[in-house]
Design an enzyme around this catalytic site. Sequence first.
Site, PDB file in Angstrom:
ATOM      1  CG  ASP A   1      -0.202   0.130   2.545  1.00 28.11           C
ATOM      2  OD1 ASP A   1       0.964   0.421   2.372  1.00 28.11           O
ATOM      3  OD2 ASP A   1      -1.261  -0.478   2.828  1.00 28.11           O
TER       4      ASP A   1
ATOM      5  CG  ASP B   1      -5.760  -5.814   2.545  1.00 26.00           C
ATOM      6  OD1 ASP B   1      -5.905  -4.870   3.800  1.00 26.00           O
ATOM      7  OD2 ASP B   1      -5.770  -4.885   1.873  1.00 26.00           O
TER       8      ASP B   1
END
Length: 417
Positions: free
Chosen positions: A94, A309
């Site tokens: 990320d 996730d």
Amino acid sequence: MTTSTFIPRARLDGTAGRTGTVVTPHGEIATPAFVPVGTKATVKTVLPESVAALGAQAVLANAYHLYLQPGPDIVDAAGGLGAFMNWPGPTYTDSGGFQVMSLGVGFKKVISMDVPGAPAQDDDAIAPGKERLANVDDDGVTFKSHIDGSRHRFTPEVSMQIQHQLGADIIFAFDELTTLMNTRGYQEESLERTRQWAIRCLAEHKRLSAERRHRPQQALWGVVQGAQYEDLRRKATRDLVELSRIDRDNGGKGFGGYGIGGALEKANLGTIVGWVTDELPDDAPRHLLGISEPDDIFTAIENGADTFDCVSPTRVARNGAIYSFDGRYNVTNAKYKADFSPLDAELDNYSTQYTRAYLHHLFRAKEGLAATLATLHNLSFTVTLVDRARRAIEEGNYVEYRDDFLARYYAGTRQTC
């Protein structure tokens, strides 16, 4: 080497749900898929080989944390994230935007309006007793390290540079994560800021991809914000799709997929994911950034999320919370002291041969193996849950599978840890 592509497979009738395949330089991901979180290039307490053996197809690491320790240059010198952590499959990172916001205002993982002591609508809200460690402007974010207080600055270009050095197959554009405590006016300002940052991310990604041809080419995914406002979510999605088209028309790669992020309440999860996927092209993979309980997983799948996730399975495992098909329970409770049954008799994984009594003993004795076995079990449970959902879509019995699972898992009083 190609960047990620998505191949749709089967459809879930009456919904946006589907199966498919995300193709990356380090392998394919059959979707829907659960992606374990390895924040600092490790899924806490377990070997990467063990994570692979239980069926996980990819892992997600965090650019913010790896920037601070050990530094992206070290990961780059090792050959990239996968080589550094001895993970052979696909990887995600990320952008660091979530951590800059969450650690910066002291809320950590709590981003909804139910923060104790915090007002519902306050653009300057900060968690009680915390110091503001991050300040956002139109160019980027200046923040203090939560480790040592040193000052740092992330811009879209810096985030791209860090993520290119980290070398994940799938990386995310730098975005501003707001909270549900921010006003509508601030959400609008933030959305435009994130759009401008996406333009800069695309440009820097294009430059770095040409410069770093000695590494496998990475796919940049845009991130959709907009909190719980339908018009903002839809606008953000359309804007990113248009930016992707323009970038491709000008020799870039565009966005290889899209992340669905931002502040939302659990009750609105499916609705918000549905707004976003409704606006996305069919051949674009969608990743839902951070969900929690099993019912959230089904909601995400039915509304078109391909991958997602979640830190919850591993985080709660380290405190003794065990997932089972008959619900979640805390193995540290006294009633498990002499319970010699397996953690879940129906799950075949690393922890099958260990009893509840043994795990109870390990946790009580503060042995490190306790967290390892519990984590492996919860990861296996979550991977298995999603794998069975994928197979059920393809076999045409998803609704029956979902209803049977949820009825059994949530039967009676929900257990918490």
